[in-house]
Design an enzyme around this catalytic site. Structure first.
Site, PDB file in Angstrom:
ATOM      1  N   LYS A  13      -0.202   4.956   6.614  1.00 18.48           N
ATOM      2  CA  LYS A  13       0.695   5.522   7.389  1.00 18.48           C
ATOM      3  C   LYS A  13       1.515   6.942   6.685  1.00 18.48           C
ATOM      4  O   LYS A  13       1.970   7.349   6.983  1.00 18.48           O
ATOM      5  CB  LYS A  13       1.752   4.008   7.356  1.00 18.48           C
ATOM      6  CG  LYS A  13       1.274   3.282   7.568  1.00 18.48           C
ATOM      7  CD  LYS A  13       2.738   1.939   7.351  1.00 18.48           C
ATOM      8  CE  LYS A  13       2.831   1.039   6.157  1.00 18.48           C
ATOM      9  NZ  LYS A  13       1.110   0.414   5.433  1.00 18.48           N
ATOM     10  N   ARG A  88       9.084  -4.719   5.476  1.00 18.42           N
ATOM     11  CA  ARG A  88       7.665  -5.127   5.409  1.00 18.42           C
ATOM     12  C   ARG A  88       8.362  -6.923   5.810  1.00 18.42           C
ATOM     13  O   ARG A  88       7.503  -7.494   5.016  1.00 18.42           O
ATOM     14  CB  ARG A  88       7.642  -5.022   3.641  1.00 18.42           C
ATOM     15  CG  ARG A  88       5.979  -3.861   3.871  1.00 18.42           C
ATOM     16  CD  ARG A  88       6.460  -3.164   2.334  1.00 18.42           C
ATOM     17  NE  ARG A  88       4.732  -3.057   1.929  1.00 18.42           N
ATOM     18  CZ  ARG A  88       4.578  -1.944   1.811  1.00 18.42           C
ATOM     19  NH1 ARG A  88       5.201  -0.825   1.879  1.00 18.42           N
ATOM     20  NH2 ARG A  88       3.450  -1.448   1.342  1.00 18.42           N
ATOM     21  N   ARG A 122      -8.477   5.102  -2.821  1.00 18.77           N
ATOM     22  CA  ARG A 122      -7.417   6.120  -3.222  1.00 18.77           C
ATOM     23  C   ARG A 122      -7.752   7.105  -4.560  1.00 18.77           C
ATOM     24  O   ARG A 122      -7.784   5.787  -5.334  1.00 18.77           O
ATOM     25  CB  ARG A 122      -6.639   5.220  -2.446  1.00 18.77           C
ATOM     26  CG  ARG A 122      -5.923   6.651  -2.655  1.00 18.77           C
ATOM     27  CD  ARG A 122      -4.373   5.806  -1.383  1.00 18.77           C
ATOM     28  NE  ARG A 122      -4.096   4.278  -1.909  1.00 18.77           N
ATOM     29  CZ  ARG A 122      -2.720   3.980  -1.546  1.00 18.77           C
ATOM     30  NH1 ARG A 122      -2.099   4.850   0.304  1.00 18.77           N
ATOM     31  NH2 ARG A 122      -2.015   2.797  -1.691  1.00 18.77           N
ATOM     32  N   ARG A 155      -3.747   4.157  -8.586  1.00 16.42           N
ATOM     33  CA  ARG A 155      -2.395   3.804  -8.349  1.00 16.42           C
ATOM     34  C   ARG A 155      -3.126   1.900  -8.898  1.00 16.42           C
ATOM     35  O   ARG A 155      -4.534   1.607  -8.493  1.00 16.42           O
ATOM     36  CB  ARG A 155      -2.332   3.410  -6.997  1.00 16.42           C
ATOM     37  CG  ARG A 155      -1.090   4.832  -6.795  1.00 16.42           C
ATOM     38  CD  ARG A 155      -0.848   4.580  -5.234  1.00 16.42           C
ATOM     39  NE  ARG A 155      -0.442   3.006  -4.374  1.00 16.42           N
ATOM     40  CZ  ARG A 155       0.565   3.437  -3.658  1.00 16.42           C
ATOM     41  NH1 ARG A 155       0.336   4.246  -3.051  1.00 16.42           N
ATOM     42  NH2 ARG A 155       1.050   1.763  -2.655  1.00 16.42           N
ATOM     43  N   ARG A 166      -1.744  -7.651  -1.788  1.00 19.43           N
ATOM     44  CA  ARG A 166      -1.634  -7.321  -0.789  1.00 19.43           C
ATOM     45  C   ARG A 166      -2.016  -7.127   0.748  1.00 19.43           C
ATOM     46  O   ARG A 166      -0.482  -7.120   1.453  1.00 19.43           O
ATOM     47  CB  ARG A 166      -1.011  -5.199  -1.039  1.00 19.43           C
ATOM     48  CG  ARG A 166      -0.994  -5.500  -2.002  1.00 19.43           C
ATOM     49  CD  ARG A 166      -1.052  -3.960  -2.945  1.00 19.43           C
ATOM     50  NE  ARG A 166      -0.869  -2.760  -2.253  1.00 19.43           N
ATOM     51  CZ  ARG A 166      -1.462  -1.166  -2.373  1.00 19.43           C
ATOM     52  NH1 ARG A 166      -2.316  -0.950  -3.165  1.00 19.43           N
ATOM     53  NH2 ARG A 166      -0.978  -0.472  -0.456  1.00 19.43           N
TER      54      ARG A 166
HETATM   55  P1  AMP Z   1       3.138   1.911  -0.188  1.00 18.63           P
HETATM   56  O1  AMP Z   1       3.420   2.521  -1.192  1.00 18.63           O
HETATM   57  O2  AMP Z   1       4.460   1.336   0.536  1.00 18.63           O
HETATM   58  O3  AMP Z   1       1.586   0.809  -0.582  1.00 18.63           O
HETATM   59  O4  AMP Z   1       3.468   0.497  -1.546  1.00 18.63           O
HETATM   60  C1  AMP Z   1       4.320   0.205  -3.123  1.00 18.63           C
HETATM   61  C2  AMP Z   1       4.675  -0.495  -3.138  1.00 18.63           C
HETATM   62  O5  AMP Z   1       6.274  -1.013  -3.544  1.00 18.63           O
HETATM   63  C3  AMP Z   1       4.337  -2.438  -2.540  1.00 18.63           C
HETATM   64  O6  AMP Z   1       2.855  -3.084  -2.305  1.00 18.63           O
HETATM   65  C4  AMP Z   1       5.566  -2.996  -3.064  1.00 18.63           C
HETATM   66  O7  AMP Z   1       5.227  -3.452  -4.136  1.00 18.63           O
HETATM   67  C5  AMP Z   1       6.515  -2.318  -2.594  1.00 18.63           C
HETATM   68  N1  AMP Z   1       7.043  -1.951  -1.773  1.00 18.63           N
HETATM   69  C6  AMP Z   1       7.022  -0.530  -1.216  1.00 18.63           C
HETATM   70  N2  AMP Z   1       8.401  -1.107   0.371  1.00 18.63           N
HETATM   71  C7  AMP Z   1       8.246  -2.438   0.075  1.00 18.63           C
HETATM   72  C8  AMP Z   1       9.127  -3.043   1.004  1.00 18.63           C
HETATM   73  N3  AMP Z   1       9.609  -2.151   2.272  1.00 18.63           N
HETATM   74  N4  AMP Z   1       9.894  -4.402   0.604  1.00 18.63           N
HETATM   75  C9  AMP Z   1       8.980  -5.080  -0.462  1.00 18.63           C
HETATM   76  N5  AMP Z   1       8.150  -4.340  -1.404  1.00 18.63           N
HETATM   77  C10 AMP Z   1       8.027  -3.124  -1.587  1.00 18.63           C
END
Ligand code: AMP
Length: 209
Positions: A13, A88, A122, A155, A166
């Site tokens: 994404k 989410r 990654r 990360r 996740r």
């Molecule tokens: P991402 O980079 O989108 O994979 O987000 C990394 C982490 O940020 C996720 O695994 C969550 O811990 C937190 N996070 C990002 N977006 C959300 C969301 N909409 N709701 C809750 N936690 C989020």
């Protein structure tokens, strides 16, 4: 147009949003990036969310909704945006519907084995945020970003334990959004298994760009 990019972690994404932002003339808004910037700055938000994110869990709805609500009041996203990683949960989607009208949801679909392979290899640049991959797209010099010379790291939430968490969280809390948006007739499904260039081409066809 206002887009939501939906899909499991590792579906691409973020990478696709970076590629599509110009084509769609829509700024990229990533909650994950906003949280990571807060963590790097060690500000109050960063201190609050660091342990949660490192463990692969979701930040609470209240904090996340407030953050997006504020971001979407800014002038650059008045008419268009790509929301990447938000909503989410159903509660987040319902809140979003109360303060913004989205036009399309793109559902990036990829099976577990593909996303696990992507996430476990990654590498991310600390400076420009570009995503590299140990096998599929390694930087020329190990540990250094070819694009900006920044330091490259894995990360914390891409480590095996957090990836498992996740994916569980995605299945339990985020996947129900697929039906939620399908019922609203906003959904476009896209196969997220091919390489990025092919997905961009498919998206262009589907969106008639
Ligand atoms: P991402 O980079 O989108 O994979 O987000 C990394 C982490 O940020 C996720 O695994 C969550 O811990 C937190 N996070 C990002 N977006 C959300 C969301 N909409 N709701 C809750 N936690 C989020």
């Amino acid at each position: 147009m206002k887009f939501v990019f939906l899909g499991p972690p590792g579906a691409g994404k973020g990478t696709l949003a970076v590629r599509m932002t110009e084509l769609l003339n829509a700024p990229h808004v990533s909650t994950g990036n906003i949280f990571r910037e807060a963590i790097a700055a060690a500000n109050p938000l960063g201190l609050k969310v660091k342990a949660i994110i490192d463990a692969g869990k979701l930040v609470d709805d209240g904090t996340t909704i407030q953050l997006v609500r504020e971001r979407l009041t800014q002038s650059d996203v008045k008419d268009s945006y790509i929301l990447d990683g938000f909503p989410r949960t159903i509660a987040q989607a319902e809140a979003l519907a109360g303060f913004s009208n989205i036009d399309r949801v793109i559902n990036f679909d990829a099976p577990d084995d593909v996303v696990i392979e992507r996430l476990s290899g990654r590498l991310v640049c600390r400076k420009c945020g570009f995503n590299w991959h140990k096998t599929f797209n390694p930087p020329e010099k190990s540990g250094v970003c070819d694009k900006c010379g920044g330091e490259i790291y894995t990360r914390e939430d891409d480590k095996a334990e957090a990836v498992k968490k996740r994916l569980d969280v995605y299945r339990e809390q985020t996947a129900p959004l697929i039906e939620y948006y399908r019922k609203k007739d906003l959904m476009i499904d896209i196969d997220a298994r091919p390489d990025v260039d092919s997905i961009v081409e498919n998206l262009k066809k589907l969106l008639r760009l």
